[in-house]
Design an enzyme around this catalytic site. Structure first.
Site, PDB file in Angstrom:
ATOM      1  N   ASP A   6       0.863  -1.177   0.000  1.00 47.15           N
ATOM      2  CA  ASP A   6       0.000   0.000   0.000  1.00 47.15           C
ATOM      3  C   ASP A   6       0.899   1.225   0.000  1.00 47.15           C
ATOM      4  OD1 ASP A   6      -2.892   1.049   0.365  1.00 47.15           O
ATOM      5  OD2 ASP A   6      -1.692   2.227   1.769  1.00 47.15           O
ATOM      6  N   GLU A   8       0.919   5.563   0.267  1.00 45.32           N
ATOM      7  CA  GLU A   8       0.274   6.855   0.512  1.00 45.32           C
ATOM      8  C   GLU A   8       1.036   7.902  -0.291  1.00 45.32           C
ATOM      9  OE1 GLU A   8      -2.519   6.943   2.056  1.00 45.32           O
ATOM     10  OE2 GLU A   8      -2.396   4.886   2.817  1.00 45.32           O
ATOM     11  N   HIS A 144      -5.895   4.369   6.357  1.00 44.03           N
ATOM     12  CA  HIS A 144      -5.293   5.389   5.497  1.00 44.03           C
ATOM     13  C   HIS A 144      -3.819   5.635   5.827  1.00 44.03           C
ATOM     14  CE1 HIS A 144      -9.073   6.133   3.574  1.00 44.03           C
ATOM     15  NE2 HIS A 144      -9.640   6.511   4.694  1.00 44.03           N
ATOM     16  N   ASP A 149      -3.306  -0.309   6.064  1.00 41.31           N
ATOM     17  CA  ASP A 149      -4.036  -0.727   4.862  1.00 41.31           C
ATOM     18  C   ASP A 149      -3.396  -1.964   4.231  1.00 41.31           C
ATOM     19  OD1 ASP A 149      -5.640   1.416   5.343  1.00 41.31           O
ATOM     20  OD2 ASP A 149      -5.138   2.531   3.525  1.00 41.31           O
TER      21      ASP A 149
END
Length: 454
Positions: A6, A8, A144, A149
């Protein structure tokens, strides 16, 4: 091996996002064998809404390693692995862009748990990561944030692997990079389209509508247009400038609206929907003994048909299947040309003797009515209740006295059980033989469809 990740990002314009955090779990199908988690200094400011969403601030990243400092570790941990992510297309694109900026071509096979969950868990009302893991009872922390995640995706992927016992679905959804030549503008258009059920509209730069389509996954369908090699796909790739969409949740509503919209707008690249002709229809006709016969006759607009057909072969094939499935009588249905009193299936034990008046009229007619109720909306008034656009919403398709009136979305039961309220929130669509066929086919194929009759 799988590398479940994941990412960000800072947010911002397409292909200009910077990575702020990355988490990768190496997974052998049973357990995590390695992991890499790190904040990353993107060397650009984070969009304010992203700071609010993730809690990652610019100050937190000042002392974090830059991407070129973690790139080698990412290559090592993903070596020989299929990349797995929830919305893998986004994470893979961002990662490839960062490596491209370093002059390195990062190519991997990818697997998206959104697509996988839609295949293996179609009953779930939402396939967003947060709602999906919550409904499955998978624990989740640090929503998040990359580590939270990614770990939730590990647990979700493990469950999906167990459900796909033959691994056929997983294999079919593994993607190899095949979009290197895809124009950035098409990638940008694709990024704005969600993986939901609904309609999509593709426009040229001058605003002309060139194509309308529907799909249970409009993102996947538009991607097929943008990567396809057919003549139509190549025209779409050349001319597409804007793509808009309308989420319906219900596949039935999407099909009905697609038919209506294409006829209304006549897009340049849609194969023109010619006015379909239905020369033959199936009508219920009571014979002299009171049995309801299902007879094929020339379509008569003054009478209400059960089902209409585009050709003789289709009509006769359907009539035979119906007669056999419901143990009806070929003689009564005018399908047995012999002069014998009984129909041929009676001699084989496939008819209960209605042709000889041996079967009670009521019992026979009940089976005919069961067929009509289960496969059409002939002279019926009912509401077809189906999925809505989110977990708190349902959809309704209204039919009154055999005529399709339109559709609505509702969240309260009394909105669908009180017809005056339902009609007040309904979006009307003109009824025609095409819409009737779409609805009839949908009823036949979806036996679990909730039908409210009134």
């Amino acid at each position: 091996m799988y590398a479940i990740l994941d990412i960000e990002t800072t947010g911002g314009q397409f292909n200009e996002e910077g990575i702020t955090e990355i988490a990768i779990y190496k997974f052998d199908g049973h357990e995590v064998t390695d992991r890499f988690i790190s904040l990353v200094n993107p060397e650009k400011p984070i969009q304010p809404f992203v700071v609010k969403l993730t809690g990652i601030s610019n100050a937190m990243l000042r002392s974090a390693p830059k991407f070129h400092e973690v790139a080698k570790r990412i290559i090592e941990i993903t070596d020989g692995c299929i990349l797995v992510a929830h919305n893998a297309q986004f994470d893979y694109r961002v990662l490839r862009t960062e490596f491209k900026n370093l002059g390195y071509n990062f190519e991997k096979q990818t697997l998206c748990t959104v697509e996988l969950s839609q295949k293996l868990l179609p009953e779930q009302p939402s396939h967003s990561l947060g709602k999906l893991v919550r409904s499955l009872g998978i624990p989740m922390s640090d929503r998040h944030r990359a580590t939270g995640d990614a770990m939730a995706t590990v647990q979700l992927f493990k469950l999906l692997l167990e459900k796909d016992t033959e691994k056929e679905i997983v294999k079919s959804l593994i993607k190899t990079e095949n979009r290197q030549g895809l124009a950035p503008r098409l990638l940008d258009l694709l990024e704005s389209i969600p993986a939901v059920t609904g309609l999509y509209y593709i426009y040229k730069q001058n605003g002309d509508l060139i194509y309308i389509g529907m799909s249970r996954n409009i993102k996947k369908r538009v991607n097929q247009h943008f990567t396809g090699t057919s003549r139509k796909s190549k025209k779409i790739q050349k001319q597409a400038f804007t793509v808009t969409y309308e989420e319906t949740g219900s596949e039935l509503i999407a099909m009905l609206k697609e038919c209506h919209e294409i006829k209304k707008n006549r897009p340049l690249l849609n194969r023109t929907l010619k006015k379909n002709t239905y020369p033959l229809s199936l009508y219920p006709v009571k014979d002299t003994n009171g049995y309801i016969a299902l007879k094929l006759e020339k379509t008569d607009g003054r009478k209400k048909e059960i089902i209409s057909f585009t050709g003789t072969a289709e009509a006769k094939s359907a009539q035979y299947k119906i007669t056999e499935s419901y143990t009806l009588c070929q003689k009564i249905n005018d399908m047995d040309p012999s002069s014998k009193k009984s129909c041929f299936p009676y001699t084989l034990g496939n008819c209960n003797g209605a042709c000889l008046q041996k079967e009670p009229v009521e019992a026979y007619n009940n089976r005919v009515q069961n067929f009509i109720n289960a496969n059409s909306f002939y002279k019926q008034s009912m509401v077809l209740v189906d999925r809505g656009r989110n977990v708190n919403e349902r959809s309704a398709v209204l039919i009154e006295n055999g005529v399709f009136l339109g559709y609505a979305f509702f969240s309260l039961n009394h909105q669908v059980t009180h017809l005056d309220i339902l009609k007040s929130i309904m979006v009307p669509i003109a009824s025609n033989k095409d819409s009737k066929k779409i609805i009839s086919d949908y009823i036949r194929k979806n036996k679990a469809l909730k039908i409210l009759r009134f």
